[in-house]
Motif scaffolding. Sequence first.
Motif, mmCIF file in Angstrom:
data_model
loop_
_atom_site.group_PDB
_atom_site.id
_atom_site.type_symbol
_atom_site.label_atom_id
_atom_site.label_comp_id
_atom_site.label_asym_id
_atom_site.label_seq_id
_atom_site.Cartn_x
_atom_site.Cartn_y
_atom_site.Cartn_z
ATOM 1 N N VAL A 196 0.656 -1.122 0.043
ATOM 2 C CA VAL A 196 0.006 -0.002 0.161
ATOM 3 C C VAL A 196 0.923 1.417 -0.081
ATOM 4 O O VAL A 196 0.372 2.145 -0.452
ATOM 5 N N GLU A 197 2.046 1.079 0.339
ATOM 6 C CA GLU A 197 3.053 2.260 0.277
ATOM 7 C C GLU A 197 3.081 2.685 -0.923
ATOM 8 O O GLU A 197 2.912 4.117 -1.346
ATOM 9 N N ASP A 198 3.372 1.909 -2.202
ATOM 10 C CA ASP A 198 3.543 2.240 -3.400
ATOM 11 C C ASP A 198 2.138 3.012 -3.992
ATOM 12 O O ASP A 198 2.092 3.984 -4.525
ATOM 13 N N PRO B 145 -10.378 3.561 -0.756
ATOM 14 C CA PRO B 145 -10.390 2.082 -0.325
ATOM 15 C C PRO B 145 -10.928 1.086 -1.633
ATOM 16 O O PRO B 145 -10.457 -0.003 -1.256
ATOM 17 N N MET B 146 -11.516 1.672 -2.566
ATOM 18 C CA MET B 146 -11.458 0.787 -3.713
ATOM 19 C C MET B 146 -10.004 0.465 -4.304
ATOM 20 O O MET B 146 -9.935 -0.742 -4.698
ATOM 21 N N SER C 270 -5.285 -9.954 5.576
ATOM 22 C CA SER C 270 -6.490 -9.934 5.117
ATOM 23 C C SER C 270 -6.833 -8.641 4.732
ATOM 24 O O SER C 270 -5.903 -7.604 4.819
ATOM 25 N N LEU C 271 -7.904 -8.608 3.842
ATOM 26 C CA LEU C 271 -7.988 -6.897 3.353
ATOM 27 C C LEU C 271 -8.327 -6.170 4.365
ATOM 28 O O LEU C 271 -7.929 -4.815 4.278
ATOM 29 N N LEU D 69 -6.401 -1.273 7.350
ATOM 30 C CA LEU D 69 -5.739 -0.785 8.807
ATOM 31 C C LEU D 69 -4.219 -0.082 8.354
ATOM 32 O O LEU D 69 -4.030 0.990 8.922
ATOM 33 N N LEU D 70 -3.700 -1.018 7.790
ATOM 34 C CA LEU D 70 -2.064 -0.761 7.336
ATOM 35 C C LEU D 70 -2.238 0.712 6.613
ATOM 36 O O LEU D 70 -1.081 1.354 6.627
#
Length: 404
Positions: A297-299, A318-319, A340-341, A346-347
């Motif tokens: 998710v950083e990228d 979020p999508m 998990s998603l 959260l991350l």
Amino acid sequence: MSLHEPSCGILETAVTWADFEDKLRNALGTEAKLGSNKSVVDIGDGIGFASRCALVTCDWMGAAIEENLPERVVLKIPSALPFRKLNDSLPPGHRMIEGEEKWQAMGDKLRGVHNIEVATYEFFEEFEGLAMPKKYYGKQFGDGEKTGGQMCLEYMENSRMMNIHEEYSVEQMRQIARALGKIQACSLKKEPKAPELLKDFVDEFSKNSTLEGYRGMFKGILTADPSEKTIELMAKIDAVLPDYYNSTLVSTIHKQMEFRPVFVNGDLRTENVLTNKNTGDLAALIDWQCTHLGVGVEDLHRIALFALATEDRRASMPMLVEEMYKSLVENLDGAEPPYSLEKLLLLSDLLFPHCALYYAGGVIAFNLEKDPRIDDEEKSKRKEVKMEKVIGCLEDILSVHEKN
């Protein structure tokens, strides 16, 4: 010889035509040679500051009929010359690097990140269908080698680089999210063994800055927009900066939460994304010099901040996280995903301020339009797009910081 001094090779580097030709012919397994009409163009001027990026037209001579040799390739050569040009344009007292010792230290860093990038391409070259250019060959720096590192890549025909001063669609971002998910899945399919890929790049990078210097990165925002609203916003940002200074959370959170990390590009800005000139579809994700283990998710945060208008980013994030996660799971071939998603969302919140501060301070403040070839009206339009993104980014940093 050093990486910050001009030499007599290709684009003023120490890499000669003979060295390049020998390595490329060997990689392609051909007896053909480069003809007299071979040529080179610098396609990285003003875009990147850690390398010379050469578009080489090969002009093959003596190729067999059945050979399908590339007409053009990209040759990426680590070099501090672009950064030195920028640095020397600043007045004394405002330069980022002064003195031979610091230039030598910068050369060491460039050699290190080049070796990371070569190792990244070698790790992924067995996987098909990834949004990465094909690597023809890569030459790392060996112990004690000061010059000679280089990498030759496929030239992505009919593509263009994304730009920070443009706004892109959510659909284009969805394509990037899915491409990232597939790359992350492949990074879980085998254990990385190259020592370059096991280093904590973020920790090594953070050791070279002071809190004063970190705060200074954001001063350019007020130069670009000295309005009362932005002054107030920046005062609030300045108050939270000590909480993020020298933080390595993006590269250590997987250890704290005990899940398996994926490979992260670490520098996924618009200028490191290529799209099809005609359709706008994703062509490739490039520049893997900052590859490290972490959370994908950083990228996604970084490229969304660079590419999307604020409201589009807020509405779609979020999508996009879900799309990236779905692609990760689909490409794991039935293996258990590392999280998990719900945990990834959260991350996403936990890591957003860290990614966003990099974006706002390290890029926007130093990337307001200065190109003399662009007229004032166009500069004004570009600045407006950039500042809309950065102000929205800063507002969200404070919002998510309070939430966290």
